[in-house]
Design an enzyme around this catalytic site. Structure first.
Site, short mmCIF file in Angstrom:
data_model
loop_
_atom_site.label_atom_id
_atom_site.label_comp_id
_atom_site.label_asym_id
_atom_site.label_seq_id
_atom_site.Cartn_x
_atom_site.Cartn_y
_atom_site.Cartn_z
CG ASP A 6 -0.68 -5.31 -10.48
OD1 ASP A 6 0.13 -5.86 -11.25
OD2 ASP A 6 -0.42 -5.07 -9.28
CG ASP A 59 2.51 -10.09 -7.72
OD1 ASP A 59 2.79 -11.05 -7.01
OD2 ASP A 59 2.69 -10.08 -8.96
CG ASP A 115 -0.64 -3.08 -5.68
OD1 ASP A 115 -0.45 -3.47 -6.86
OD2 ASP A 115 0.07 -3.43 -4.73
#
Length: 219
Positions: free
Chosen positions: A12, A14, A171
């Site tokens: 991922d 960000d 996250d």
């Protein structure tokens, strides 16, 4: 899952590959100032960053996508962000070493994000990663973004490996859901933003790492 042969690693963007919260939060605060509101502390905005415009506008204005004010706020927020998307953004500590080690091991890596390509591609260039990543899949690269697995499956095909041979590091709970649906081994980046919903221990990932360098122990 730990016995799988890992031939590809996907991240991922960000809150996993890069700490983009300072610039996303900065754009939100500039929008608040334009509306005569005080800036919010960066720490209070950080958990909302992985949810993008939806999360940050919700935190900054109490407005959801169903609100009639949302479209204009989102449009202005994204314009402010686009004008300064890599001022304070940087890779998380240790992530640069991880990418270098993957390349030394001839393990292709890529990025799968729900961020639109108008932001993803310039940001990857600013970070010096655009030419190094084997795959960059944005939210508008496929019909449905994460947690739909389509973007992860596309990235695996671009890496030239089977989905079952990939780690996907994220996250947010939707990252773990997408990885599981794609047949990949999900890894929680506990150093990231982690959202504001369920604790990450309940997401059902195969692994959790608290520092980027811990990823190397999973290869």
């Amino acid at each position: 899952m730990s016995e799988r042969l890992i031939r590809g690693v996907l991240f991922d963007l960000d809150g996993t590959l890069a700490d983009t919260a300072p610039d996303l939060g900065g754009a939100l605060n500039r929008l608040r100032v334009e509306h005569g509101l005080a800036e919010l502390p960066a720490a209070s905005l950080r958990p909302h960053t992985s949810a993008g415009a939806r999360g940050l506008i919700g935190a900054g204005f109490g407005v959801t996508p169903g609100d009639e004010r949302y479209p204009l706020l989102a449009e202005r927020f994204l314009a402010l962000y686009e004008s300064a998307l890599c001022v304070e953004t940087q890779l998380f500590e240790g992530m640069g070493e991880v990418l270098t080690r993957l390349e030394q091991l001839a393990i292709p890596w890529g990025v799968v994000t729900n961020k639109a390509s108008r932001f993803t591609l310039p940001l990857m260039r600013e970070l010096g990663l655009h030419e190094r990543a084997t795959s960059i899949v944005s939210g508008d690269s496929v019909p449905a973004p994460k947690p739909d697995p389509a973007s992860l499956k596309l990235a695996a095909s671009q890496l030239g490996v089977e989905a079952a041979e990939c780690l996907y590091v994220g996250d947010d709970e939707r990252d773990i859901e997408a990885a599981r649906a794609a047949g990949m081994s999900p890894v929680v980046a506990a150093f990231g933003y982690l959202g504001c919903a369920r604790p990450h221990a309940e997401w059902g990932a195969d692994h959790t790492i608290h520092h980027p360098l811990e990823l190397l122990t999973l290869l």
